[in-house]
Design a protein around this motif. Sequence first.
Motif, short mmCIF file in Angstrom:
data_model
loop_
_atom_site.label_atom_id
_atom_site.label_comp_id
_atom_site.label_asym_id
_atom_site.label_seq_id
_atom_site.Cartn_x
_atom_site.Cartn_y
_atom_site.Cartn_z
N THR A 1 0.38 -0.98 -0.24
CA THR A 1 -0.06 0.18 -0.03
C THR A 1 0.63 1.14 -0.15
O THR A 1 2.07 1.41 0.27
CB THR A 1 -1.33 0.10 1.01
OG1 THR A 1 -1.71 0.99 0.90
CG2 THR A 1 -0.01 0.44 2.62
N HIS A 2 0.50 2.38 -0.32
CA HIS A 2 0.71 3.40 -0.44
C HIS A 2 1.37 3.54 0.58
O HIS A 2 0.98 3.94 1.82
CB HIS A 2 0.46 4.91 -1.24
CG HIS A 2 1.58 5.71 -2.04
ND1 HIS A 2 1.77 7.44 -0.69
CD2 HIS A 2 1.94 5.96 -3.16
CE1 HIS A 2 2.41 7.40 -1.52
NE2 HIS A 2 2.13 6.81 -2.65
N TYR A 3 2.56 4.74 1.09
CA TYR A 3 3.20 5.28 2.34
C TYR A 3 2.49 5.82 3.00
O TYR A 3 2.12 6.18 4.16
CB TYR A 3 5.00 5.16 2.27
CG TYR A 3 4.47 6.52 1.86
CD1 TYR A 3 5.09 8.05 2.86
CD2 TYR A 3 4.72 6.53 0.30
CE1 TYR A 3 6.01 8.86 1.81
CE2 TYR A 3 5.24 7.92 -0.27
CZ TYR A 3 5.29 8.96 0.37
OH TYR A 3 5.58 10.20 -0.13
#
Length: 307
Positions: A34-36
């Motif tokens: 997932t995106h940080y």
Amino acid sequence: MRPILNYVQLMQLRQALIIAEEGSFIRAGKRLNTHYSQVSRKIRALEESVGISIFTRRGNGVTPTPEGADFLHGIRRVITDLESVLSLANTARTGTSGRLSIGFYISMLDGELCDIVKQFIGLYPEISLQFLEAPRSDLAVALNNNAIDVKISTSQAGAGDSCLPLWRERVLVALPIDHPLVVKSTISWEDFATEKIILRRHEPGNELRDLLRSNVGEAPEMQIVHHDVGRDSLLGLVRKGDGVALVYETDTGIVHSEIAYREIQANGHVARVHYLAHWRSDNTNPVLKRFIHLLHERYIFGGHDKQ
């Protein structure tokens, strides 16, 4: 005020542990696929929920704050315990752990029942077995009251609404070595008509008494005496010449030079009893299903039976 747990999700706690391991929101995001930025927002929400700063943000990564380190240590322990509990619940659901209570009145020193228990323990070492040795009538009551899961007994003692045929076992007579009948290789039921037969007062004494009377009848010279003793003491009475004893094959595990065992035959057939497993069909214990499956494999599909 609503409890903090209402605002905290298990996924947030797992993400916090992964961030601590990776030391970076970016690396943690890759590991979580997932995106940080989403990871960062969820951890910020977690910090607001618990009221502490869990991480110190730096340009090259993150490190736990002192209070965050204590928090993460506690969370790691809680999650480990939770995973252990869930694992135990899963094995209990599948019947690979838990408890099984077995009722019986035959010897477990050797023989089929001993072998069954040994095989089951070998397959499922995490299962706890409990045993109840009691008379037929007490076992029937215990089974119907769910005090035991399964009862092992002969066909003469039914209980529960489900049963499975198991093994057959010879009925033998134990004789003092100097008894006149020792010269015979097999004994007929008629040979008991003038004998003193000693039996145990508790099971299987009454069962053997019923078998004797059904084959010999009420012979006037035959004596049947019950003693409130165990198997070893009964054979001790035989040894000192107090009478002859009817025993099951599993009772012959004790070999003594002053006691002889002989088969009992009628019309060319060896006297035998047939054992069955009895259980209640409404018993939902997964371990019971494992045990019954083993019995099916051993005696129905495997043909493991004493002829």
